[in-house]
Each structure stands twice: as structure tokens, then as C-alpha cells.
Write a protein that holds these residues in place. Sequence first.
Motif, PDB file in Angstrom:
ATOM      1  N   VAL A   1      -6.407   0.309  -9.111  1.00  8.31           N
ATOM      2  CA  VAL A   1      -5.735   0.369 -10.405  1.00  8.31           C
ATOM      3  C   VAL A   1      -6.765   0.411 -11.522  1.00  8.31           C
ATOM      4  O   VAL A   1      -7.925   0.027 -11.353  1.00  8.31           O
TER       5      VAL A   1
ATOM      6  N   ASN B   1      -4.512  -6.681  -2.590  1.00 12.02           N
ATOM      7  CA  ASN B   1      -4.502  -5.665  -3.650  1.00 12.02           C
ATOM      8  C   ASN B   1      -5.516  -6.027  -4.729  1.00 12.02           C
ATOM      9  O   ASN B   1      -6.186  -7.067  -4.654  1.00 12.02           O
TER      10      ASN B   1
ATOM     11  N   SER C   1      -8.347   3.362  -2.448  1.00 15.38           N
ATOM     12  CA  SER C   1      -7.577   4.158  -3.402  1.00 15.38           C
ATOM     13  C   SER C   1      -6.584   5.046  -2.666  1.00 15.38           C
ATOM     14  O   SER C   1      -6.955   6.099  -2.143  1.00 15.38           O
TER      15      SER C   1
ATOM     16  N   LYS D   1      -2.240   8.531  -4.846  1.00 13.53           N
ATOM     17  CA  LYS D   1      -0.950   8.371  -5.517  1.00 13.53           C
ATOM     18  C   LYS D   1      -0.325   9.719  -5.861  1.00 13.53           C
ATOM     19  O   LYS D   1       0.899   9.875  -5.780  1.00 13.53           O
TER      20      LYS D   1
ATOM     21  N   ASP E   1      -5.673  -0.523  -3.923  1.00 15.81           N
ATOM     22  CA  ASP E   1      -4.791   0.173  -4.873  1.00 15.81           C
ATOM     23  C   ASP E   1      -5.557   0.957  -5.919  1.00 15.81           C
ATOM     24  O   ASP E   1      -5.022   1.907  -6.496  1.00 15.81           O
TER      25      ASP E   1
ATOM     26  N   SER F   1     -12.504  -0.689  -4.250  1.00 17.34           N
ATOM     27  CA  SER F   1     -11.082  -0.708  -3.896  1.00 17.34           C
ATOM     28  C   SER F   1     -10.705   0.476  -3.026  1.00 17.34           C
ATOM     29  O   SER F   1     -11.259   1.580  -3.164  1.00 17.34           O
TER      30      SER F   1
ATOM     31  N   TYR G   1      -0.199  -0.794  -9.977  1.00 14.14           N
ATOM     32  CA  TYR G   1      -0.094   0.235  -8.937  1.00 14.14           C
ATOM     33  C   TYR G   1       1.225   0.980  -9.060  1.00 14.14           C
ATOM     34  O   TYR G   1       1.266   2.212  -9.027  1.00 14.14           O
TER      35      TYR G   1
END
Length: 354
Positions: free
Chosen positions: A277, A247, A291, A294, A275, A289, A74
Motif C-alpha cells: 500500500v 499485511n 505486491s 491489483k 499488499d 512488501s 489495500y
Amino acid sequence: MRVSLKDVALRAGVSIKTVSNVVNNYQHVTPAMRARVQQAIDELGYRPNMTARHLRKGRTGIIALALPELGNPYFAELAAAVIDAAAEHDYIVLLDHTGGRREQELLVSQGFRARVIDGLILSPLELQTEDLEGRTEPVPLVLLGERHYDLPYDHIAIDNVAAARTAVRHLLDLGRREVAFLGSRPRRNQPAELRVRGWREELAGAGLPADEGLVGATDGWGHEDGARAMARLLDAGRRPDAVFAYNDLVAIGAMRVLSERGLRVPEDVAVAGFDDVVEGRYGAVTLTSVSPDKAAIARMAVESVLSRLGGEPRPGGRPGGEPGGEQQPPRRLTAGFSLIERESTLGRASTPGR
């Protein structure tokens, strides 16, 4: 031989000042003149000397980014996003690895690199409010993550409670009722506490008890931590029908143990992480997940630093941080998130997020 502003000016038949105005994107240049100069720039392959430009402004052109775990995917992906966002403003990024240690976070925050950087983006794990209260370093500081600091610094985070509730709601909508949470660290980490809170609130909202016996504490948030927490639950005779992990690494570790114990994901136990990833997208069972955005976190962080320096865009794309930007009131900015649904909850028949 390096192409200069003078070379561009001669090719375009304009003054050096006009070329400089175009290169620096000053607004009062007419479209026709801008196109004429740009054509000369393209033909000659001119590239601005960014170091000289920053030095003329009394800056270094460097932003420091201090992260707790560069080995965590991450943070590696976030670092790449910050580097890209900084490059859009002709800045480069200096990476610092704090290891999540309070003393290292304190050293970084107090400006031990102040002579070589224009600003600091810090993602702390252990730093306390009192550590920053006496900070006198004038280099702009922007905080990342979910630890709350009642301090005059810009702070960028996502809504962890809402994100956790979204993941748990997805599991409940699939008919799961025994939802475990893996990755709790009581009184030691605010993000973990917020995600546990979201887990509790969503279960309560569905009229289900938040069974504390299904909360798995961990020492860290790696693959081994998730595997150990999952094994402890199973060894204690608990077999949830769903797992929401702090996570993705914890989730992947848990999935490994489930497989070793003969439990199928998601048929027997659905698993969701946090996260989004890259690793989670390419396992034997791809991972559902949360998200975090980012790219938005990175963009907000860089623009916050630059707005504090003055004369740069403010977060959110609004033009024109004013000179003296340090006098702007501190901002708490919230980035978005989405839930990417994959095989670990949906099964192999439908994988829209892969």
C-alpha cells in the motif's frame, strides 16, 4: 446542445447506421470509413449516451463491488483499480461496505441491489459455502480473495502460499534465521492460514524449525493489531531478527513498537509486509512488501462479470464472451504478485522499489 449520431453522420457524409457501427466498434467497417467517422466525432466532440446504450441491451451499466474494509488502503486501492477497469468498458461501479460481517456479505450476495446492477464483485471474509449454495439471484457473481469456495462462481485470487514463501525466502537470503509471523487468526481466516503455511514451508525448506512461539495472533489487521502482537512477543522475551506480517498495516504497527523499544529496522529486525500500500512507501523506513497485481485482479474481475453477461471480453484479453455466458464453466483465476524490496529489509543504501 448535445451532439447526436445524426450530427456526426451529416458531418461525415454517411448514414446514422455507419456512425453507430463505428461507435460500437463493429469490425466490418472499413479502416477508411472508420477514420472518416472518427474525424467527425472528434471535430464535433460527440460523446455516446452510455445510459441509453446499456438500456438498449437490457442492462444498467453498473457493477457492484462489495469490500470488507474501505478504510484499509489495500481495499481502497483495489476499488480504484476496479473503477478504472470498469470504465474501460463504459461501466460505473457501485461500492458496498460489508465490514467483513457475515450477515452483510450474505445480504449483498443474495442480490438486494439486483434491480440496479448488472453484476457483483464480492470480496468476502466470513461468508460460508452454505451461504452461497442456495443462491438463486441471476446477477453474475465473481468472488475475490483467498477463501476457497467449491461453488460455480468465478474466483480470482493470488497464490498466498507462494507469495508468503517469497517474502520469507528474501528474509532468509539476508541471513535472518529467527523469522516471526504476525497476523495469525487460527481457523478464522483462510488467507492468514495460507500465509502462515507459506512461512512454515519456506522455513522447513531452509532446514529451519517453524517456531510457533514466533507466531503472533491478532484480532484484526490494523496498525494497533501489529503493534500489540509485536509488543507481546518482545514482552515474552522473544526477539526475532525478522518479521513477516500478514499485511502492511500490521507491519507498520510492529515497526513502531520496535522503534519504541530501541530496536533498529532493519539492522536489528528486518520487516516485510503484504499488499504494497502507498503508506508503506513513504514512512521513515520504507517497507518491503509483497505486491499483488491489483490492476490484474480488477481487470479479471470486471471481465469475468461482463463475460457472464455475454458478448464481452473474457479475462486474459481473449475476445468474445458468447451470449449465454452464464453457461461457461466457473473459472479460478490467479493474479500475479511481486516482492518490492525496500529499506525495512535492505537498509537505506539500496531502495529499488521506492
